[in-house]
Write a protein that holds these residues in place. Structure first.
Motif, PDB file in Angstrom:
ATOM      1  N   ALA A 163       0.909  -1.113   0.242  1.00 33.63           N
ATOM      2  CA  ALA A 163       0.353   0.244  -0.085  1.00 33.63           C
ATOM      3  C   ALA A 163       0.924   1.079   0.624  1.00 33.63           C
ATOM      4  N   LYS A 164       0.432   2.232  -0.657  1.00 36.12           N
ATOM      5  CA  LYS A 164       0.986   3.997   0.058  1.00 36.12           C
ATOM      6  C   LYS A 164       0.107   4.589   0.007  1.00 36.12           C
ATOM      7  N   LYS A 165       0.196   6.087   0.557  1.00 39.30           N
ATOM      8  CA  LYS A 165      -0.359   6.718   1.140  1.00 39.30           C
ATOM      9  C   LYS A 165       0.308   7.844   0.830  1.00 39.30           C
ATOM     10  N   THR A 166      -1.230   8.531   0.300  1.00 39.83           N
ATOM     11  CA  THR A 166      -0.771   9.937  -0.145  1.00 39.83           C
ATOM     12  C   THR A 166      -1.690  10.622   0.081  1.00 39.83           C
ATOM     13  N   ALA A 167      -1.288  12.339   0.283  1.00 38.99           N
ATOM     14  CA  ALA A 167      -2.323  13.311   0.440  1.00 38.99           C
ATOM     15  C   ALA A 167      -3.542  13.782  -0.951  1.00 38.99           C
ATOM     16  N   LEU A 168      -4.315  13.983  -1.201  1.00 38.36           N
ATOM     17  CA  LEU A 168      -5.580  13.760  -1.802  1.00 38.36           C
ATOM     18  C   LEU A 168      -5.004  15.764  -2.557  1.00 38.36           C
ATOM     19  N   PRO A 169      -5.141  16.076  -3.346  1.00 42.65           N
ATOM     20  CA  PRO A 169      -5.051  17.517  -4.322  1.00 42.65           C
ATOM     21  C   PRO A 169      -5.896  17.832  -3.483  1.00 42.65           C
ATOM     22  N   SER A 170      -5.587  19.421  -3.859  1.00 43.83           N
ATOM     23  CA  SER A 170      -6.814  20.187  -3.171  1.00 43.83           C
ATOM     24  C   SER A 170      -8.148  20.418  -4.160  1.00 43.83           C
ATOM     25  N   ASP A 171      -7.800  20.565  -5.285  1.00 38.42           N
ATOM     26  CA  ASP A 171      -8.871  20.263  -6.324  1.00 38.42           C
ATOM     27  C   ASP A 171      -9.532  18.479  -6.384  1.00 38.42           C
ATOM     28  N   PHE A 172      -9.548  17.889  -5.777  1.00 39.50           N
ATOM     29  CA  PHE A 172      -9.089  16.725  -6.728  1.00 39.50           C
ATOM     30  C   PHE A 172     -10.458  16.433  -6.336  1.00 39.50           C
ATOM     31  N   GLU A 173     -11.674  15.761  -7.478  1.00 46.85           N
ATOM     32  CA  GLU A 173     -13.236  15.149  -7.322  1.00 46.85           C
ATOM     33  C   GLU A 173     -13.289  14.305  -8.381  1.00 46.85           C
ATOM     34  N   ILE A 174     -14.815  13.631  -7.645  1.00 46.86           N
ATOM     35  CA  ILE A 174     -14.088  12.068  -7.849  1.00 46.86           C
ATOM     36  C   ILE A 174     -15.172  11.861  -9.355  1.00 46.86           C
ATOM     37  N   ARG A 361      -6.148  -2.113  -9.205  1.00 48.64           N
ATOM     38  CA  ARG A 361      -5.316  -0.492  -9.929  1.00 48.64           C
ATOM     39  C   ARG A 361      -6.655   0.409  -8.940  1.00 48.64           C
ATOM     40  N   THR A 362      -6.064   0.015  -7.898  1.00 47.90           N
ATOM     41  CA  THR A 362      -7.505   0.942  -7.288  1.00 47.90           C
ATOM     42  C   THR A 362      -6.780   1.796  -6.127  1.00 47.90           C
ATOM     43  N   MET A 363      -7.616   2.292  -5.453  1.00 48.00           N
ATOM     44  CA  MET A 363      -7.035   3.131  -4.239  1.00 48.00           C
ATOM     45  C   MET A 363      -8.499   3.762  -3.336  1.00 48.00           C
ATOM     46  N   LYS A 364      -8.500   3.588  -2.251  1.00 43.47           N
ATOM     47  CA  LYS A 364      -9.131   3.944  -0.807  1.00 43.47           C
ATOM     48  C   LYS A 364      -9.293   5.285  -1.206  1.00 43.47           C
ATOM     49  N   ILE A 365     -10.717   5.842  -0.430  1.00 49.38           N
ATOM     50  CA  ILE A 365     -10.460   7.558  -0.397  1.00 49.38           C
ATOM     51  C   ILE A 365     -11.105   6.989   0.585  1.00 49.38           C
ATOM     52  N   GLN A 366      -9.706   8.176   1.946  1.00 50.52           N
ATOM     53  CA  GLN A 366     -10.231   8.288   3.316  1.00 50.52           C
ATOM     54  C   GLN A 366      -9.828   9.363   4.021  1.00 50.52           C
ATOM     55  N   ASP A 367     -10.594  10.133   4.535  1.00 51.60           N
ATOM     56  CA  ASP A 367     -10.328  11.901   5.591  1.00 51.60           C
ATOM     57  C   ASP A 367      -9.564  12.075   4.608  1.00 51.60           C
ATOM     58  N   GLY A 368      -9.449  12.253   3.597  1.00 52.36           N
ATOM     59  CA  GLY A 368      -8.470  13.151   2.964  1.00 52.36           C
ATOM     60  C   GLY A 368      -7.280  12.590   2.015  1.00 52.36           C
ATOM     61  N   THR A 369      -7.014  11.740   2.035  1.00 55.32           N
ATOM     62  CA  THR A 369      -6.351  11.325   1.847  1.00 55.32           C
ATOM     63  C   THR A 369      -6.415   9.610   1.104  1.00 55.32           C
ATOM     64  N   ALA A 370      -5.547   9.049   0.296  1.00 56.53           N
ATOM     65  CA  ALA A 370      -5.645   8.349  -0.860  1.00 56.53           C
ATOM     66  C   ALA A 370      -4.353   7.001  -0.650  1.00 56.53           C
ATOM     67  N   THR A 371      -4.968   6.219  -1.165  1.00 55.06           N
ATOM     68  CA  THR A 371      -4.290   4.771  -0.189  1.00 55.06           C
ATOM     69  C   THR A 371      -4.469   3.878  -1.735  1.00 55.06           C
ATOM     70  N   LEU A 372      -3.586   4.302  -2.804  1.00 55.03           N
ATOM     71  CA  LEU A 372      -2.908   3.328  -3.682  1.00 55.03           C
ATOM     72  C   LEU A 372      -2.155   1.854  -2.906  1.00 55.03           C
ATOM     73  N   TYR A 373      -3.275   0.637  -4.038  1.00 55.47           N
ATOM     74  CA  TYR A 373      -2.382  -0.879  -3.545  1.00 55.47           C
ATOM     75  C   TYR A 373      -2.140  -1.397  -4.805  1.00 55.47           C
ATOM     76  N   ALA A 374      -0.752  -1.964  -4.891  1.00 54.15           N
ATOM     77  CA  ALA A 374      -0.534  -3.265  -6.292  1.00 54.15           C
ATOM     78  C   ALA A 374       0.259  -4.276  -5.384  1.00 54.15           C
ATOM     79  N   GLY A 375       0.116  -5.135  -6.737  1.00 52.27           N
ATOM     80  CA  GLY A 375       0.626  -6.857  -6.103  1.00 52.27           C
ATOM     81  C   GLY A 375       1.752  -7.196  -7.239  1.00 52.27           C
ATOM     82  N   CYS A 376       1.689  -8.294  -7.092  1.00 49.86           N
ATOM     83  CA  CYS A 376       2.906  -9.392  -7.497  1.00 49.86           C
ATOM     84  C   CYS A 376       2.047 -10.680  -7.697  1.00 49.86           C
ATOM     85  N   GLY A 377       2.860 -11.205  -8.402  1.00 45.55           N
ATOM     86  CA  GLY A 377       3.271 -12.350  -8.166  1.00 45.55           C
ATOM     87  C   GLY A 377       3.893 -13.355  -7.691  1.00 45.55           C
TER      88      GLY A 377
END
Length: 404
Positions: A163-174, A361-377
């Motif tokens: 998992a990799k967490k990062t702040a959402l940009p101020s202008d992020f809109e769904i 190729r997904t991410m979770k948005i919660q409390d103004g933060t994006a958590t991106l996910y990636a895996g490999c075999g």
């Protein structure tokens, strides 16, 4: 059923705003290689958790976590309100199809009318949580431990993720982000799911079908495994016909294909078509894919999608082989809870069709933060440094599109 024409992106934003503020579970999606964009809202604020039975359930949207051993923890968003948009008919206008429920949540309609000219919904600016992401040292250690377990013949393959967490940009809109993903990844299942009672929004562009069944009874699934960049060292795109695959990726894909065939054998289904393996492009990546098709009418097996969903999830493409020891290794060694990452999601009985995809190729948005996910075999031939690089490429699938 009502049909109208309007500025679809503005109206989708209005619908999203209203659903979020009232606290209604909501999903937007666009199927691969299609232009229709769907918006679905359930008036049940705490959505039902159930096992997905395509023959018993009505129209709705399924959203399952990775850990769902009996299938009963899948959230089902009933299609109380369902819109279909197609914004290709004119420059900025499109067709809306509104499927009206028997009873409409009055607070939603009141807010919807009030928000016709409302501003965009803001998630707020998140804190920078990069320090809480999976570190390279942690991931390499996990891969090394997995290789040792494979050498000890505990399992053949395990899929490790980070998992990799990062702040959402101020202008992020769904809605804007959703549309950007639709444009960038025309062959992916693009989706966004909001469950306000859990305080989460998930967004992604998945390349992998888990199960689907169309109105004519055609069932489909796929084996998708093996990853490399879709660009050469100079940044030039590689033609799929010219892609070269290492033995590691070929064997990884073969494991996934065999897993699907073994599931079909367990239920004594032998009449299926195979196409592949072939190289396919998914954003900035290339994968090996094998497609499986079955005519459920011809073999008199209308329950096939329900049965295969239970057998397949989680597939060896997101878990490993054999499934149980690989899953146990993941739970004991990954440094975070996958939640809905590598679960499944998709429309159920919408227009007499169901399409369920693996939540990649997904991410979770919660409390103004994006958590991106990636895996490999991980197999016996894996190189920890190369596996880290593969996850970096996968994280860029969403990151470059959404945050550039």
């Amino acid at each position: 059923m009502i049909t109208t024409t309007s500025k679809t992106n503005n109206y989708r934003q209005t619908l999203w705003n209203a659903a979020i503020q009232v606290g209604l579970p909501t999903a937007m999606w666009r199927l691969p290689k299609q232009t229709d964009k769907h918006f679905l809202t359930s008036f049940l604020k705490n959505p039902q958790q159930t096992k997905i039975d395509f023959e018993e359930l009505g129209a709705g949207f399924a959203f399952s976590p990775f850990i769902n051993p009996e299938g009963k923890d899948t959230y089902f968003l009933k299609a109380d309100l369902h819109y279909i948009f197609n914004d290709t008919l004119h420059d900025d206008e499109g067709f809306e199809e509104i499927v009206s429920p028997s009873s409409v949540d009055p607070s939603f309609i009141e807010l919807l009318n009030a928000q016709r000219t409302a501003s965009k919904y803001s998630f707020g600016v998140g804190k920078n949580f990069v320090e809480n992401s999976t570190t390279k040292e942690q991931f390499v250690t996990e891969v090394e431990a997995a290789i040792k377990q494979i050498e000890a013949e505990k399992f053949q393959k395990v899929v490790l993720s980070r998992a990799k967490k990062t702040a959402l940009p101020s202008d992020f809109e769904i809605v804007t982000a959703f549309d950007k993903l639709c444009k960038a990844y025309p062959t992916a299942f693009v989706s966004v799911v909001s469950i306000p009672s859990l305080g989460i929004v998930w967004m992604g562009a998945s390349p992998e079908t888990l199960v689907s069944q169309d109105a004519h009874g055609k069932f489909r699934t796929m084996a998708l495994a093996g990853t490399q960049s879709a660009f050469d060292a100079e940044g030039n795109p590689i033609k799929p016909s010219e892609a070269l695959w290492r033995q590691k990726e070929i064997e990884e894909h073969a494991l996934v294909s065999r897993y699907i065939v073994n599931c079909l054998k367990r239920i004594r289904v032998r009449e299926f078509e195979e196409e592949g393996p072939k190289t396919v492009i998914a954003g900035n990546l290339m994968h090996l894919r094998m497609d499986f098709t079955i005519d459920t009418v011809e073999i008199n097996f209308p329950q096939l999608a329900t049965v295969m969903l239970e057998l397949l999830h989680p597939t060896s493409a997101v878990c490993g082989m054999p499934k149980e020891p690989a899953r146990q290794f993941i739970l004991e060694n990954e440094q975070y809870d996958r939640e809905f990452y590598s679960g499944f999601l998709g429309p159920v009985n919408i227009q007499q069709e169901s399409h369920i995809f693996v939540n990649l190729r997904t991410m979770k948005i919660q409390d103004g933060t994006a958590t991106l996910y990636a895996g490999c075999g991980i197999t016996v031939d894996s190189n920890p440094e190369k596996e880290w690089s593969e996850t970096e490429m996968k994280l860029q699938t969403l990151g470059r599109t959404l945050f550039s």
